[in-house]
Design an enzyme around this catalytic site. Structure first.
Site, PDB file in Angstrom:
ATOM      1  N   ASP A  72       0.827  -1.208   0.000  1.00  0.00           N
ATOM      2  CA  ASP A  72       0.000   0.000   0.000  1.00  0.00           C
ATOM      3  C   ASP A  72       0.860   1.256   0.000  1.00  0.00           C
ATOM      4  O   ASP A  72       2.025   1.248   0.406  1.00  0.00           O
ATOM      5  CB  ASP A  72      -0.977   0.010   1.180  1.00  0.00           C
ATOM      6  CG  ASP A  72      -0.282  -0.013   2.535  1.00  0.00           C
ATOM      7  OD1 ASP A  72       0.684  -0.777   2.703  1.00  0.00           O
ATOM      8  OD2 ASP A  72      -0.723   0.726   3.448  1.00  0.00           O
ATOM      9  N   GLU A 134      -0.058  -1.324   5.644  1.00  0.00           N
ATOM     10  CA  GLU A 134       1.035  -0.913   6.538  1.00  0.00           C
ATOM     11  C   GLU A 134       0.930   0.564   6.865  1.00  0.00           C
ATOM     12  O   GLU A 134       1.176   0.983   7.994  1.00  0.00           O
ATOM     13  CB  GLU A 134       2.385  -1.218   5.880  1.00  0.00           C
ATOM     14  CG  GLU A 134       3.595  -1.003   6.779  1.00  0.00           C
ATOM     15  CD  GLU A 134       4.151   0.422   6.741  1.00  0.00           C
ATOM     16  OE1 GLU A 134       5.027   0.729   7.573  1.00  0.00           O
ATOM     17  OE2 GLU A 134       3.709   1.233   5.883  1.00  0.00           O
TER      18      GLU A 134
END
Length: 383
Positions: A72, A134
């Site tokens: 991400d 994350e």
């Protein structure tokens, strides 16, 4: 390096902002590995809108080394980009695009290494671990780690490829993110003493947070390896009130603690909760018994403090050609790997100076250096 650049171009083209699904990218990596004859496991979230990926190359009957990265990226909304964020742009020796540094550049280098890992007779396995979410609190990797703990052979060590300019990093602070909801009682502002002003009581709690944060700066609690060298507390969001002539019944604020490895960030939250219970809430309830203060944990991850004498530290020193170990101010998933017994170091191409900013980039030189570092890993692991 041309292969890494080509793969980075593909990876950046996927908009994996944390609010979006990462499945298109995960499917791309899955298919890339499948074409090379490598099977992988996908670990989905509850709604199956996102997934972690875990793959093993080499023997699977012994502990190995994890090469880990998050898929991400942070949003580009409102940032003044001069290039398309989700398309690779090369200019003046730099490769621009969201995630180029943080941290798709490392993932591209790892994927480019796959043919060499397949061809080499490895004495221990190399695992590829890709996670989701994350950037919003290291949320996705928990399910991946839970699966690893069930296995007979837990990995020996992990390299987190966050951007460190390929300098070996052994430590970072832990983080705790909390939300506080203050509920008071509304009334007409002309009769303010009859209400319980949630904003005003929230500011008392925030002031106490500031006092706690100041106490953490005392010299005896500092660690010069970190910048800043002390644990920090800050309030980042506050919401409350509807109109100036209404005493606000509700106020919410979010705060975070970034703690040195020797400090427990939950102690800050506990201190504030005690202050709320004994110094603030009784005065609120004296006016209106239904008043309340509620704390909710939003996210957390532990600090990382890998021993410089550990096998993980010595390996990354060999691969980087440096034992000038350092720390970083930002957090990683490293502390979570370390917490389940997988010794972890942080080392990857690019700099966090470019991460999260418009026109994020990784230099071609850094990408090539990362390729070389990973090639040295293959040589180290050959039979």
């Amino acid at each position: 390096m041309s292969r890494s650049r080509e793969l980075l171009s593909h990876l950046i083209a996927f908009d994996t902002t944390s609010r979006e699904s990462n499945l298109d990218l995960i499917r791309f990596v899955h298919d890339y590995l499948a074409e090379a004859g490598v099977s992988c496991e996908l670990i989905y979230n509850e709604t199956r809108s996102k997934a972690n990926l875990f793959a093993t190359l080499g023997p699977d009957d012994r502990p190995g080394i994890v090469l880990s990265g998050h898929t991400d990226v942070v949003p580009v909304d409102g940032q003044p980009w001069t290039v398309e964020p989700f398309a690779l742009t090369e200019r003046d020796g730099r490769l621009y695009g969201r995630g180029s540094a943080d941290m798709k550049g490392f993932i591209a280098c790892v994927l480019a290494l796959v043919p060499q890992l397949i061809e080499a007779p490895l004495r221990m396995p190399v695992h590829i671990a890709l996670s989701y979410d994350e950037e919003v609190g290291c949320l996705g990797v928990h399910s991946l780690l839970a699966e690893l703990q069930k296995r007979t052979h837990t990995p020996l060590l992990c390299i987190i490829g966050e951007p460190t300019e390929l300098k070996p990093v052994l430590g970072h602070k832990g983080k705790l993110a909390m939300r506080c909801d203050v509920h008071g009682a509304a009334c007409h502002s002309a009769y303010a003493p009859q209400g319980v002003n949630a904003i005003e009581y929230a500011t008392q709690l925030i002031s106490e947070l500031c006092r706690i944060g100041a106490d953490l700066r005392t010299p005896e609690q500092q660690d010069a390896r970190f910048t800043p060298p002390f644990s920090t507390v800050q309030t980042g969001v506050i919401l409350g009130g509807q109109a100036l002539n209404i005493v606000p019944a509700d106020c919410r604020f979010d705060f975070e603690v970034r703690a040195l490895p020797t400090h427990d960030p939950r102690e800050v939250a506990a201190q504030l909760a005690r202050f709320a219970e004994h110094a603030v809430l009784p005065r609120m309830q004296a006016v209106n018994a239904s008043s309340s203060i509620r704390f909710t944990e939003l996210s957390s991850y532990p600090a990382l403090a890998t021993d410089a004498r550990s096998e993980a530290a010595q390996l990354i020193s060999q691969l980087c050609g440096s034992n000038d170990f350092s720390t970083v101010a930002f957090g990683t998933e490293g502390g979570l790997f370390d917490a389940i017994g997988i010794a972890t170091v942080v080392c990857g191409p690019g700099s966090m100076e470019q991460g999260h900013k418009p026109d994020e980039f990784v230099s071609i030189e850094q990408l090539a250096a990362c390729d070389a570092m990973l090639e040295r890993l293959v040589l180290h692991l050959r039979l």
